[in-house]
Scaffold this active site. Sequence first.
Site: not given
Ligand code: ADP
Ligand code: MG
Ligand code: MG
Length: 878
Positions: A22, A91, A100, A102, A333, A449, A570, A625, A743, A762, A764-767, A830, A850
């Site tokens: 971010k 943030r 969502g 953290m 992103r 979500h 086999r 084998r 193996e 070859s 035999g990574t299971n064994d 294998c 291979y």
């Molecule tokens: P997440 O990673 O869970 O998306 P964000 O840090 O992006 O959390 O923030 C949660 C929400 O708050 C998002 O919709 C984001 O756009 C909004 N937000 C974050 N910072 C600001 C800000 N400075 N002004 C207005 N909205 C914000």
């Molecule tokens: Mg074997």
């Molecule tokens: Mg966000």
Amino acid sequence: MAKYVYDFTEGNRNLKDLLGGKGANLAEMTNLGLPVPHGFTITTEACRHYLAEGSVPSGLDQEVAEHLEALEAKMGRKLGQADDPLLVSVRSGAKFSMPGMMETVLNIGLNDESVHGLAKQSGGNDRFAWDSYRRLIQMFGKTVLGIDGDLFERALDDLKGRRHDTDLDSGELQQLVETYKGIVRDQTGKDFPADPREQMRLAVMAVFDSWNAPRAILYRRQERIPADLGTAVNIMAMVFGNYGNDSGTGVAFTRDPGSGQQGIYGDYLQNAQGEDVVAGIRNTIPLQDLEHLDKPSYDQLVDIMETLENHYRDLCDIEFTIERGKLWMLQTRVGKRTAAAAFCIATQLVDQGLITMDEAVTRVTGDQLAQLMFPRFDGGADKKKIAKGMNASPGAAVGKAVFSSERAVELAGQGEDVILVRRETNPDDLAGMIAARGILTSRGGKTSHAAVVARGMGKTCVCGAEDLDVQTAERRFTAPGGVVVSEGDVISIDGTSGEVYLGEVPVVDSAVVEYFEGATEPQDDLVKAVDRIMRHADDKRRLGVRANADTPEDAARARRFGAQGIGLCRTEHMFLGERRQLVEDLVLASSDEERQAALDALEPLQKSDFIGIFQAMQGAPVTIRLIDPPLHEFLPDIVDLSVKVATGAATDKDRELLTAVKRLHEQNPMLGLRGVRLGLIIPGLFAMQVRAIAQAAAEVPGARPEIMIPLVAAVQELESVREEAVKILADAGVSALIGTMIEVPRAALTAAQIAEAAEFFSFGTNDLTQMAWGFSRDDVEAAFFSRYLDLGIFGVSPFETLDREGVGRLMEIAVREGRQARPDLHLGICGEHGGDPDSVHFCHDVGLDYVSCSPFRIPVARLEAGRAALTETDSDTR
Ligand code: ADP
Ligand code: MG
Ligand code: MG
């Protein structure tokens, strides 16, 4: 001295390790001249220090204070200033997106005084000021003070009744603030902290701490994100989408994350802040409709979307807010997408001249390809459609409806297929989403979500099926026409069309599988894209790809899927069915003649097996084998036999068999009389198999047999088997490579000696994994692997992804020392790992010739081998 804080103007998108995704992208957008509110980022390094030491690094507070002052100077007001407050958001933002998972706190800087300042500064918009204040206490209370969020939710619900949150007037919101402050006091024994800097400081630490929240840990494990990265913290000036109807907030994609099609995709919500859009509190409008509400902002947004796509050369997702007609960019992103979209977008970007074919191959993954090979619902089947929602994440899922995450986990644990049904999901549903075959929600769009998380996991999801009334407490939902689905009733959901069906709908092969099968010429865009990318990957890869196949049918399919040979055929299944009888005769033989008679009876059967496979492989190499498992596996069960004898129902043969079974019983069969040991102990057994191979090869023009001896630990074992085999082959006038599986750890460690007697290895990574770790595979996975995963002893089962440090090191030694002894030694793998993406990269890196895997994984292995050749192994390419 370490630098822990970067202004947005100082960072860029390449600093994700330090600034998180971010922060790095906010900096990138700032540098592009896009309208981003001012702010700064505290590094992941500071977070790691905090998590390790329990306190922030020295100097951090000072650095933050300086950056805050600079921010205040730019904005012309101070954080929480009573008559005209600067408000900020705090943030989270890790290197890899964890939607969502953290925490984020908005509206920091409000208190009983500054709320009036905010109202005044907004031209007397009291409602807006109090709405912002109640949001602060609610978010801060939940995320920083750890108060149960439901307490706030309920207070809000009680107040608004059946109205929307936007219907609350400023008086009511002011009253809500009082209620909220009461909740804080009740729950923590302290007042809501009024000091803006204290609010900010606590929020920063809460964001750090959220790295280790249980749901974040679970998500990281699921997505294989390393546990020690930490999160950055972004502090930025607030902009307000909750001013009124000339304001709002939204999310957008530069292309359809479901199909890859270019266009304007997203959701917008008027008079709302942050999370409101994805939380589904009110129904959003399609982003296109913003054009009618606020054309200048819309046009600007569309422009920016184009700029971002060209800049990132990929699909971007975006968060934005409009404050009284002014557009602000809050996040971007490179967006998550479905597997189908990934392939389509990669080739579209090539056609647009934005990326090369090499890059296109690195933009898709073997896991995504595997998803496209999942079956889909049979179009011709009788279906009872009960609703239609958004096609949020493709696939066909059938299972029992469940209405809570806990129940999903519980039933899935009992081996049931379940569909998690929710009104909308939230991060606490993660465990249930992982356990379920599919996810169905009645609210929320493609950016909700449920949709985002399901797409990330490659799990089938239908969201926003608004015709469904989900009654979580009653554990049921109703659909139009009086349909009631209760917990345990089977439903089928189609994440590709968004349709929901009652009961079980039969599933059929995917179009991509049909294409691999050669049944269809590439027609639709997806299959065309897959075709182009696979061709390019095949062009670039250095690793060969072979199949583990034991039957002519599997061999033929493997060839259609692109296998260049069989890496593991086999022979044990060839002793099953009616032929068990002959194995019993072999075990019970009391003289050389009787034993030879049993072997003679098996030989023509084996020969015809091999003829079928050589024919199917049309001149490609076939590694056969010799028999590997202990012979008693072919005999009747000891308990059954004992019962027969005890009840007098046993024949003479049963009695003999029981004696033999007892004689052959082993405490540790995996370490017992099997593999090459059988060949050395039972005269004539291996010779019979080699003769059958030689004769079959002599009859099939172009056949290329390779004879593989299992479970060799010492070169002496191999030498005596080899001598006999060489003679038989010479007699038949057939040439074949003779090699061994590696193996047993001792074989890896004495590879130089073994290579003297082996033309190929070859792995035999299971064994090899089993013996390197001392894990009995059949027992330990169920017994304690989940605990081992919890403890972080490994991030993923070593039976699933090759353990590079241990098992991989044994392989490195064997490759290096084997090749020193015999430069033209041919090397393959294998074990199951041959079809695992990460393990394929390792096999490339370690220099194998291979990989061999099950027929269905062959396309995945081909693609990953191409990607391995085009990229250094790098977690960033996921
Ligand atoms: P997440 O990673 O869970 O998306 P964000 O840090 O992006 O959390 O923030 C949660 C929400 O708050 C998002 O919709 C984001 O756009 C909004 N937000 C974050 N910072 C600001 C800000 N400075 N002004 C207005 N909205 C914000
Ligand atoms: Mg074997
Ligand atoms: Mg966000």
